[in-house]
Each structure stands twice: as C-alpha cells, then as structure tokens.
Design an enzyme around this catalytic site. Structure first.
Site, PDB file in Angstrom:
ATOM      1  N   ASP A 173      21.033 -29.329  15.041  1.00 31.20           N
ATOM      2  CA  ASP A 173      22.151 -28.322  15.509  1.00 31.20           C
ATOM      3  C   ASP A 173      22.580 -28.164  16.798  1.00 31.20           C
ATOM      4  O   ASP A 173      21.800 -27.791  17.115  1.00 31.20           O
ATOM      5  CB  ASP A 173      22.474 -27.178  15.007  1.00 31.20           C
ATOM      6  CG  ASP A 173      23.717 -26.268  14.843  1.00 31.20           C
ATOM      7  OD1 ASP A 173      24.499 -26.262  13.997  1.00 31.20           O
ATOM      8  OD2 ASP A 173      23.538 -25.376  15.575  1.00 31.20           O
ATOM      9  N   HIS A 208      33.620 -23.583  15.274  1.00 33.13           N
ATOM     10  CA  HIS A 208      32.839 -22.788  15.680  1.00 33.13           C
ATOM     11  C   HIS A 208      33.000 -21.244  15.578  1.00 33.13           C
ATOM     12  O   HIS A 208      32.886 -20.020  14.721  1.00 33.13           O
ATOM     13  CB  HIS A 208      32.259 -22.518  17.031  1.00 33.13           C
ATOM     14  CG  HIS A 208      31.436 -22.517  17.948  1.00 33.13           C
ATOM     15  ND1 HIS A 208      31.033 -22.910  18.695  1.00 33.13           N
ATOM     16  CD2 HIS A 208      30.567 -21.583  17.578  1.00 33.13           C
ATOM     17  CE1 HIS A 208      29.396 -22.625  18.925  1.00 33.13           C
ATOM     18  NE2 HIS A 208      28.910 -21.166  17.846  1.00 33.13           N
TER      19      HIS A 208
END
Length: 304
Positions: free
Chosen positions: A45, A109
């Site tokens: 990630d 995000h």
C-alpha cells in the site's frame, strides 16, 4: 502461512494482509518493501502524498529482479487532494515514481479537494493557516474522472478512502462503477460498524489502516488483547491484525523493522469468544473494566 485473500467486486483478489508504507522514513521504506516481499507479503500500500513512492518503487524493482512476478503483487496507491482536478496527471506521476505500468487499485485518498494551484503541492493553506480547501470541486466529480482510468489499463480497480456512509451514499447515487474498496482507519476502538455494514451490503471491500490504533492508543497493552495474544502464542499486534481478517477485511501492517515485519505475518484464527471480547472493547466494556488511558482517535484531515 497460507495466504488469505478476499474477492473484490471486480472479480480480482486482494491479499488479506498488506504492507503499509505511511510515515516510513527516507532510506528505510525501500529495504522494508523488499524484505516484506521476500518473506511473503503480496500486497503493498502506497500513496502519492506519503512522499516515498520512489523508494517503494525501488523496493518493488529489487523484489521483481529477485524473481517475484509483478502479477503476483497487489499494489495500491492513491490520488491526492490537490489533484482532484488532475486525476490522470496524478496517476501518471505515481506510476513513474513506482516504476510500474499499472496499479492494482487506485483510491481517492480523501473525499475533499484542496487548491490545485495553492501555496504548497500537498498541503496548501489560506492566509489564516487553515487548509486551502476547494469547495467548488465535488468528490463525486473526481470519482467520475477516476472511472475513466479503467479504460486505460493503468489501473485494475478504483476505490475510495476515508469515506463515511454519507459520502458513500452521495457517491453511489451518481457513480457508474461501485468502488472496489473503502480504506478506513479501523481497530477495536474505532470499529466503524456503520461503514463496515454499509460497505458489505453494497459489495465494497474494507481495508483497515492504523490497525494498532492511532498514536498513543492503548490497544497493544489492553489486558484483553494481551490475554488473547498469550493464549494464542503470538504478539498483541498479531491479534489486532487477525481481528480484521476475521471480520472479512484486509489490513495494513506497517513497520520498517525486519523482526516486526516478520512477526506481523503471524495471523491466527480467532475464536468467537475472542472476537466477542474484542467487540466489547469497541463498546467500551473492556476499557471500563481495565481503565481508560488518555487517548483520542486521530481523525484529523489530512493524515493516512
């Protein structure tokens, strides 16, 4: 350890245990990613805003050169808030830094846009010092631009991060493609059951970040967590990671220390009683029983 995977609504598989790169210091994350992949992690990630995608890319490159196949590694990265109006550009920047032709998952995000032409590329501010938020840009419009990326072959799936039920409802009302993932802060002290239940009903997979709690969290030393860890012969961190996988969520373990990176792979099957005890932490029962240390959930924008 047999690798646990979950199916996304795209039909692709996401490894249950991921390796996080948030707040990894310069010079550390490259080696950490390379080592994590060498011992079996297959889910990495990353994010543009972390400022370390180049090092993550070097770690990936070394792992691929050592014989790990690109198609066997699930790579996530994220669109940053100053690029809500420049989605393709931000993706291109991340791919270049990572040294990849595509990412397996591209997330928005935060559902909040910031000034594209502000006084800082990542964290623009107004004269009073507050975040320079672009209120004229709706998060759904950004997601609709992300949908177009799926036709380029440069992303295999798209999703969101830090989305509440309200934001998800707004998104699903207009989106053509249901997000594959919603990545949220999640742990027994912040179970976010409303978000988890909503996502499950809509076929959106949850990935948990900060599974050990935010800075100052007492989770690792809570007696109930320590007791379950002792019973299973693993670390408290492993119990907190296993908690998410037992819930059907993928989870991100973050460390730059080889011993801890390896220890975090010790996922264990938790019994129903264990999950019930951890759920009692969520409701406050175990905190009341064992005391409530000074701690607060870190939900400030923008973070992880």
């Amino acid at each position: 350890m047999a690798e646990t995977v979950f199916s996304l609504n795209t039909g692709r598989k996401i490894p249950a245990l991921g390796f996080g790169t948030w707040q990894s210091k310069p010079g550390e994350v490259e080696k950490a990613v390379e080592y994590a992949l060498s011992i079996g992690y297959r889910h990495i990630d990353a994010a543009y805003s972390y400022g370390n995608e180049e090092e993550v890319g070097i770690g990936l490159k070394k792992a691929f050169e050592a014989g790990i196949k690109r198609e066997d590694v699930f790579v996530t990265t994220k669109l940053w808030s100053t690029h809500h109006r420049r989605v393709q550009e931000n993706l291109a920047m991340s791919l270049e830094k990572l040294g990849l032709d595509y990412v397996d998952l591209y997330l928005m995000h935060w559902p909040v846009a910031m000034n594209t032409n502000g006084n800082h590329p990542l964290f623009p501010t107004t004269p009073d010092g507050s975040r320079d938020v672009d209120f004229s840009r709706h998060h759904v419009d950004t997601y609709l631009d992300m949908e177009k990326l799926l036709h380029t072959g440069k992303v295999k799936a798209i999703g969101v991060a830090n989305y509440s039920v309200v934001y998800l409802e707004e998104l699903l009302a207009r989106a053509s493609i249901v997000p594959a993932v919603n990545q949220i802060e999640n742990h027994p002290l912040l179970p976010q059951d409303d978000v988890s239940d909503f996502c499950k009903a809509k076929g959106i997979h949850i990935t948990a970040y900060s599974p050990l709690g935010s800075t100052g969290s007492p989770l690792l030393t809570l007696p109930v967590v320590v007791q379950i860890a002792t019973k299973n012969g693993v670390s408290p961190a492993s119990i907190l990671l296993s908690y998410h996988i037992e819930r059907g969520h993928s989870v991100l373990a973050k460390s730059v220390t080889p011993a801890r990176i390896k220890a975090n792979r010790q996922i264990t099957k938790l019994e129903r009683d264990d999950m019930n005890d951890l759920a009692e932490v969520s409701s406050g029962g175990n905190l009341k029983r064992h005391g409530n240390p000074p701690w607060k959930v870190n939900l400030g924008f923008p973070d992880q």
